[in-house]
Scaffold this motif. Structure first.
Motif, PDB file in Angstrom:
ATOM      1  N   GLN A 250       0.812  -1.215   0.000  1.00  0.00           N
ATOM      2  CA  GLN A 250       0.000   0.000   0.000  1.00  0.00           C
ATOM      3  C   GLN A 250       0.852   1.275   0.000  1.00  0.00           C
ATOM      4  O   GLN A 250       0.341   2.365  -0.230  1.00  0.00           O
ATOM      5  CB  GLN A 250      -0.949   0.013   1.186  1.00  0.00           C
ATOM      6  CG  GLN A 250      -0.277  -0.088   2.543  1.00  0.00           C
ATOM      7  CD  GLN A 250      -1.273  -0.206   3.666  1.00  0.00           C
ATOM      8  OE1 GLN A 250      -2.177   0.618   3.797  1.00  0.00           O
ATOM      9  NE2 GLN A 250      -1.151  -1.252   4.473  1.00  0.00           N
ATOM     10  N   ALA A 251       2.178   1.124   0.236  1.00  0.00           N
ATOM     11  CA  ALA A 251       3.075   2.286   0.206  1.00  0.00           C
ATOM     12  C   ALA A 251       3.917   2.316  -1.064  1.00  0.00           C
ATOM     13  O   ALA A 251       4.903   3.049  -1.142  1.00  0.00           O
ATOM     14  CB  ALA A 251       3.978   2.276   1.441  1.00  0.00           C
ATOM     15  N   PHE A 252       3.518   1.531  -2.056  1.00  0.00           N
ATOM     16  CA  PHE A 252       4.272   1.448  -3.310  1.00  0.00           C
ATOM     17  C   PHE A 252       4.521   2.829  -3.925  1.00  0.00           C
ATOM     18  O   PHE A 252       5.637   3.153  -4.334  1.00  0.00           O
ATOM     19  CB  PHE A 252       3.520   0.580  -4.320  1.00  0.00           C
ATOM     20  CG  PHE A 252       4.141  -0.762  -4.548  1.00  0.00           C
ATOM     21  CD1 PHE A 252       5.513  -0.926  -4.621  1.00  0.00           C
ATOM     22  CD2 PHE A 252       3.339  -1.880  -4.711  1.00  0.00           C
ATOM     23  CE1 PHE A 252       6.076  -2.169  -4.834  1.00  0.00           C
ATOM     24  CE2 PHE A 252       3.887  -3.137  -4.933  1.00  0.00           C
ATOM     25  CZ  PHE A 252       5.259  -3.274  -4.991  1.00  0.00           C
ATOM     26  N   ALA A 253       3.459   3.634  -4.040  1.00  0.00           N
ATOM     27  CA  ALA A 253       3.572   4.907  -4.764  1.00  0.00           C
ATOM     28  C   ALA A 253       4.611   5.816  -4.098  1.00  0.00           C
ATOM     29  O   ALA A 253       5.481   6.388  -4.789  1.00  0.00           O
ATOM     30  CB  ALA A 253       2.215   5.602  -4.825  1.00  0.00           C
ATOM     31  N   GLY A 310     -11.012  -1.080   9.489  1.00  0.00           N
ATOM     32  CA  GLY A 310     -11.367  -0.084   8.491  1.00  0.00           C
ATOM     33  C   GLY A 310     -10.347   0.114   7.392  1.00  0.00           C
ATOM     34  O   GLY A 310     -10.692   0.542   6.292  1.00  0.00           O
ATOM     35  N   GLU A 311      -9.061  -0.195   7.673  1.00  0.00           N
ATOM     36  CA  GLU A 311      -8.023   0.022   6.684  1.00  0.00           C
ATOM     37  C   GLU A 311      -7.568  -1.274   6.026  1.00  0.00           C
ATOM     38  O   GLU A 311      -6.488  -1.337   5.435  1.00  0.00           O
ATOM     39  CB  GLU A 311      -6.824   0.728   7.341  1.00  0.00           C
ATOM     40  CG  GLU A 311      -7.158   2.095   7.905  1.00  0.00           C
ATOM     41  CD  GLU A 311      -5.958   2.739   8.584  1.00  0.00           C
ATOM     42  OE1 GLU A 311      -4.933   2.934   7.911  1.00  0.00           O
ATOM     43  OE2 GLU A 311      -6.052   3.039   9.775  1.00  0.00           O
ATOM     44  N   ARG A 315      -9.964  -6.238   1.890  1.00  0.00           N
ATOM     45  CA  ARG A 315     -11.411  -6.047   1.902  1.00  0.00           C
ATOM     46  C   ARG A 315     -11.836  -4.613   1.603  1.00  0.00           C
ATOM     47  O   ARG A 315     -12.986  -4.373   1.251  1.00  0.00           O
ATOM     48  CB  ARG A 315     -11.976  -6.473   3.266  1.00  0.00           C
ATOM     49  CG  ARG A 315     -11.794  -7.953   3.544  1.00  0.00           C
ATOM     50  CD  ARG A 315     -12.197  -8.313   4.953  1.00  0.00           C
ATOM     51  NE  ARG A 315     -12.029  -9.735   5.198  1.00  0.00           N
ATOM     52  CZ  ARG A 315     -12.989 -10.642   5.079  1.00  0.00           C
ATOM     53  NH1 ARG A 315     -14.197 -10.265   4.728  1.00  0.00           N
ATOM     54  NH2 ARG A 315     -12.757 -11.910   5.315  1.00  0.00           N
ATOM     55  N   VAL A 316     -10.906  -3.673   1.765  1.00  0.00           N
ATOM     56  CA  VAL A 316     -11.274  -2.264   1.599  1.00  0.00           C
ATOM     57  C   VAL A 316     -10.433  -1.581   0.521  1.00  0.00           C
ATOM     58  O   VAL A 316     -10.957  -1.105  -0.484  1.00  0.00           O
ATOM     59  CB  VAL A 316     -11.140  -1.501   2.943  1.00  0.00           C
ATOM     60  CG1 VAL A 316     -11.489  -0.028   2.745  1.00  0.00           C
ATOM     61  CG2 VAL A 316     -12.035  -2.125   4.006  1.00  0.00           C
ATOM     62  N   ILE A 332     -17.069  -8.072  -6.703  1.00  0.00           N
ATOM     63  CA  ILE A 332     -15.903  -8.603  -5.998  1.00  0.00           C
ATOM     64  C   ILE A 332     -16.382  -9.500  -4.867  1.00  0.00           C
ATOM     65  O   ILE A 332     -17.141  -9.070  -3.992  1.00  0.00           O
ATOM     66  CB  ILE A 332     -15.025  -7.473  -5.432  1.00  0.00           C
ATOM     67  CG1 ILE A 332     -14.497  -6.586  -6.572  1.00  0.00           C
ATOM     68  CG2 ILE A 332     -13.852  -8.051  -4.632  1.00  0.00           C
ATOM     69  CD1 ILE A 332     -13.721  -5.372  -6.110  1.00  0.00           C
ATOM     70  N   ASP A 333     -15.973 -10.766  -4.897  1.00  0.00           N
ATOM     71  CA  ASP A 333     -16.260 -11.705  -3.818  1.00  0.00           C
ATOM     72  C   ASP A 333     -14.991 -11.895  -2.989  1.00  0.00           C
ATOM     73  O   ASP A 333     -13.875 -11.887  -3.535  1.00  0.00           O
ATOM     74  CB  ASP A 333     -16.700 -13.061  -4.374  1.00  0.00           C
ATOM     75  CG  ASP A 333     -18.002 -12.966  -5.161  1.00  0.00           C
ATOM     76  OD1 ASP A 333     -18.771 -12.014  -4.913  1.00  0.00           O
ATOM     77  OD2 ASP A 333     -18.232 -13.819  -6.033  1.00  0.00           O
ATOM     78  N   ILE A 334     -15.159 -12.075  -1.684  1.00  0.00           N
ATOM     79  CA  ILE A 334     -14.019 -12.233  -0.781  1.00  0.00           C
ATOM     80  C   ILE A 334     -14.187 -13.511   0.022  1.00  0.00           C
ATOM     81  O   ILE A 334     -15.242 -13.763   0.605  1.00  0.00           O
ATOM     82  CB  ILE A 334     -13.885 -11.018   0.157  1.00  0.00           C
ATOM     83  CG1 ILE A 334     -13.657  -9.737  -0.657  1.00  0.00           C
ATOM     84  CG2 ILE A 334     -12.736 -11.225   1.149  1.00  0.00           C
ATOM     85  CD1 ILE A 334     -13.681  -8.458   0.159  1.00  0.00           C
ATOM     86  N   VAL A 335     -13.139 -14.338   0.025  1.00  0.00           N
ATOM     87  CA  VAL A 335     -13.124 -15.539   0.859  1.00  0.00           C
ATOM     88  C   VAL A 335     -11.882 -15.482   1.742  1.00  0.00           C
ATOM     89  O   VAL A 335     -10.935 -14.747   1.459  1.00  0.00           O
ATOM     90  CB  VAL A 335     -13.111 -16.835   0.014  1.00  0.00           C
ATOM     91  CG1 VAL A 335     -14.392 -16.970  -0.781  1.00  0.00           C
ATOM     92  CG2 VAL A 335     -11.889 -16.877  -0.917  1.00  0.00           C
TER      93      VAL A 335
END
Length: 396
Positions: A250-253, A310-311, A315-316, A332-335
């Motif tokens: 998530q910090a790639f950019a 929340g983060e 899932r988000v 989008i399905d999540i398992v």
């Protein structure tokens, strides 16, 4: 050396399969010298897989799994138990199969399942002390099944040394490997960029970070850790650019923007994609994102079963990135955990987490399923790098 604190995902998974009351539980207890599984003359005593982390000489850190009998005759409940045993195959590195002196269809069918999955099999003729000529019986079984079993008596302790030797010979060729293979060596300085948000466990680091740091230290590298906000200061504190930067996906950019010219950049998720899965297939799968439309369907698979916050990235954050790119109509399905569909054909893309909680066999079982059904598959870090347009700028 691995010890009792070695994560299960880093251990060799050995599962014991056989008919009800074939002696699986007794054999595991004898092999380990511990009372791991409940032993009873009643059929179906083992109702669910029972796993124990243990060290075995010649094999190192292992997980031994006792499974329900695959000939359980208790109608619906028995079928569920057999299905549970079959799911154990997904993560089995070596199978110990208890074979019968007389031919039995269920046993030979199970041997076929193991061979179809290319799982190394060690055959065992248990309760050898009850046979007049166990070696002759083992030879007959070997001729019939193409698998010469080890004759073992768990009660008398005979054959256990031979069984351990057979397990060592059956070790898969691809274990173990390195997380940072080819990317970091002794004397290198490696900068690790690790967000500490709501998803980071209080007072701890997540497992991929811990494992990577430990490996770097074992290699003789200097591991420098910072948050994304502290990355600029960390780089300024170094006399020379780091040999490698490893960032959270998530910090790639931010990491890509601050990366010094010539310093390779990768992510924990990409490293674990190499370590646990098929990174080339994941890179090719990420390019399927360009073919998605609002009528497409994506499966996001998490290995762990944590309560999402929340983060949450899977899932988000990742769904939000995909919908910004494709459109709000994208389904989008999540398992999570062991849940993973047998039929993947309804999906246009599967995106898996870094799988720090799975062993490599488990991940590659899922990769093989997607490949067989011609469904593209990638993982969190590779997908995020592609969505941010920097996949060609990271090393894998």
């Amino acid at each position: 050396m691995m010890n009792d604190r070695t994560p299960q995902s880093e251990r060799l998974h050995i599962a014991f399969f056989g008919r009800c009351n074939s002696g699986k539980s007794t054999l595991i207890n004898a092999l380990t010298g511990q009372q791991i599984s409940v032993v009873s003359d009643l059929p179906g005593t083992t109702t669910d897989p029972v796993s124990k982390a243990i060290e075995l000489r010649g094999l190192g850190a292992c997980v031994l799994t006792d499974t329900p009998g695959f000939d359980d005759a208790q109608e619906e409940l028995g079928a569920r138990r057999i299905a549970t045993a079959r799911r154990t195959l997904d993560r089995t590195d070596i199978a110990v199969l208890l074979l019968d002196e007389a031919p039995h269809a269920a046993t030979e069918a199970w041997l076929g399942h193991l061979r179809e999955r290319n799982i190394p099999v060690v055959g065992v003729l248990s309760r050898a002390d009850l046979l007049s000529d166990p070696e002759a019986a083992a030879a007959r079984i070997g001729k019939r099944c193409g698998l010469r079993p080890v004759a073992v008596s768990a009660t008398q302790g005979s054959g256990l040394a031979e069984l351990r030797e057979a397990l060592v010979r059956a070790l898969p060729d691809d274990t173990p490997r390195e997380i940072t293979a080819g990317l970091a060596a002794a004397g290198d300085t490696v900068l690790l960029v690790m967000p500490q948000d709501a998803e980071a466990p209080k007072g701890r680091l997540i497992q991929p970070q811990v494992q990577t740091i430990r490996e770097l230290l074992d290699k003789g590298c200097t591991a420098l850790c910072c948050t994304p906000e502290g990355m600029e200061g960390a780089l300024a504190a170094l006399a020379a650019p780091p040999s490698l930067i490893i960032t959270d996906s998530q910090a790639f950019a931010r990491a890509a923007a601050l990366r010094p010219e010539g310093t390779p950049l990768t992510s924990f998720s990409i490293l674990f994609a190499r370590y646990k899965g098929d990174i080339d297939r994941f890179a090719a799968g990420a390019r399927a994102i360009d073919r998605l439309t609002e009528q497409s369907r994506v499966l996001i698979a998490e290995a762990c079963t944590h309560a999402p916050l929340g983060e949450d990235i899977g899932r988000v954050k990742l769904p939000a990135m995909l919908r910004r790119r494709i459109g709000e109509g994208l389904r989008i399905d999540i398992v999570s955990g062991a849940d993973f569909p047998e039929d993947l054909t309804p999906y246009d893309l599967v995106i898996h987490c870094g799988a720090c909680m799975f062993n490599r066999r488990h991940v590659m079982t899922r990769v093989a399923r997607a490949c067989a059904q011609q469904v593209p598959m990638t993982n969190y870090g590779v997908a995020i790098a592609y969505l941010q347009g920097i996949l060609d700028k990271v090393v894998y």
